[in-house]
Design an enzyme around this catalytic site. Structure first.
Site, short mmCIF file in Angstrom:
data_model
loop_
_atom_site.label_atom_id
_atom_site.label_comp_id
_atom_site.label_asym_id
_atom_site.label_seq_id
_atom_site.Cartn_x
_atom_site.Cartn_y
_atom_site.Cartn_z
N GLY A 1 55.94 47.10 6.30
CA GLY A 1 56.03 45.95 7.19
C GLY A 1 56.64 44.74 6.52
N ALA A 2 56.85 43.68 7.30
CA ALA A 2 57.48 42.47 6.76
C ALA A 2 56.68 41.88 5.62
CB ALA A 2 57.65 41.44 7.88
N CYS B 1 48.27 32.35 8.89
CA CYS B 1 49.39 31.61 8.29
C CYS B 1 49.38 30.13 8.65
CB CYS B 1 50.71 32.25 8.70
SG CYS B 1 50.85 32.58 10.48
N HIS C 1 57.19 28.35 9.48
CA HIS C 1 56.42 27.61 10.48
C HIS C 1 56.49 26.11 10.19
CE1 HIS C 1 54.99 31.27 12.05
NE2 HIS C 1 53.72 31.23 11.71
#
Length: 336
Positions: free
Chosen positions: A10-11, A128, A240
């Site tokens: 995954g990322a 996050c 973000h």
């Protein structure tokens, strides 16, 4: 030192490989785990090839000192005891254990000591958006107790995974060709749009993502801080942004705040608005720190302060934070 990555395809799993290499994390052996779909894939790390093993309920984790896990909450819950039963420290990136009382929720710049008390052998990596915010809040909390936070997030596609990032790119390509865009990962087309909807809505009208910011911040900071969040998905790839208002017990000047941010661990002050110098996701992607700018007094509240933060979601918001936890444990002799 024997290290495992669970969910390597995954990322975040791929970011674990990059971060471990970039930070020269000390290890003698690396073991990669994935689903049955990922098993057999080969990845290169520090010039050596590693084949992904299928994650199973067996003794594969015997002898492994630390496991970085990013395979989804369901997998984390199912395999918790398999991973930890031989003494492996499980640093989990999912939301599975974050609010469990017997699992520490850790951001090393804020509450590293909490990682030392882990009765289940599990340490949770926060969400996050929470990680980014509390790194900045810590600098202000050191000046005066924060009573209240209002925050609006501008969240990158990466928060929904590698397939979401690919979908955003694909949407732009399709729209430029005059084609109908593919919409699978988000509620609506993200390209040329913003969506005020991250995660599912709860009974109080907030989404789970927004409630994570409330609950996780209080746990990490051991505080009665009140947090009200609005989380928005924006057509950005992997960093973000957050617009944050804080109310402290005493007034804090802009000068005090700037000095605190400039000296804070894990923070880079970028606050020269007259020169159009402020953090932006375009330039923060693939960087380690939380960048802070647009610092100003809240003109509606004498005890209020407002600022803008940007941080790489896959890095500090996930893989880097987990690796920093392991680095702290090594530093204080709490692994091995």
């Amino acid at each position: 030192m024997k290290v495992a990555i669970v969910g390597v395809s995954g990322a975040v799993g791929q970011e674990f490989l990059r971060v471990l290499d970039q930070r020269n994390f000390p290890m003698d052996e690396l073991v990669l785990f994935g689903s049955s779909r990922s098993a057999g894939r080969v990845y290169t790390f520090r010039g050596k090839q590693y084949t992904v093993k299928e994650l199973k309920h067996n003794d594969d984790f015997k002898g492994i000192d630390v496991a970085f896990v990013s395979a989804g909450g369901g997998t984390s819950k199912e395999f918790e005891k398999t991973i930890t039963k031989h003494g492996t420290v499980m640093i989990d990136n999912s939301s599975a254990f974050r609010m469990d009382e017997d699992v520490p929720l850790v951001v090393p710049e804020v509450n590293p000591e909490d990682a030392l008390n882990r009765p289940r052998g599990v340490i949770a990596n926060p969400n996050c958006t929470t990680i980014q915010m509390v790194v900045a809040l810590k600098a202000i909390e050191n000046l005066s107790h924060i009573k209240r936070v209002h925050v609006s997030t501008y969240q990158a596609a990466s928060g929904a995974g590698a397939t979401a990032m690919a979908e955003l790119v694909k949407q732009y390509e399709q729209l430029l060709k005059g084609e109908e865009p593919t919409v699978e990962k988000f509620a609506y087309q993200l390209a040329y749009n913003v969506i005020p909807h991250v995660d599912v809505f709860t009974e109080n009208g907030y989404t789970k993502e927004e409630m994570k910011m409330y609950n996780e911040t209080r746990k990490i900071m051991h505080s009665d801080i009140e947090v009200s969040a609005t989380c928005v998905r924006v057509p950005v790839m992997r960093a973000h942004s957050e617009s944050t208002w804080v109310e402290t017990e005493r007034p804090i000047s802009v000068e005090e705040a700037r000095k605190a941010f400039a000296e804070a661990e894990g923070v880079v002050l970028q606050d020269e608005p007259a020169n159009k110098d402020y953090p932006m996701p375009l330039f923060v992607a693939d960087h380690d720190p939380v960048y802070v700018g647009r610092i100003r007094k809240d003109i509606s509240n004498p005890n209020g302060l407002t600022f803008w933060t940007v941080s790489d979601q896959i890095k500090k918001g996930a893989a880097l934070n987990a690796v920093q936890i392991a680095e702290y444990l090594l530093k204080v002799g709490n692994i091995k």
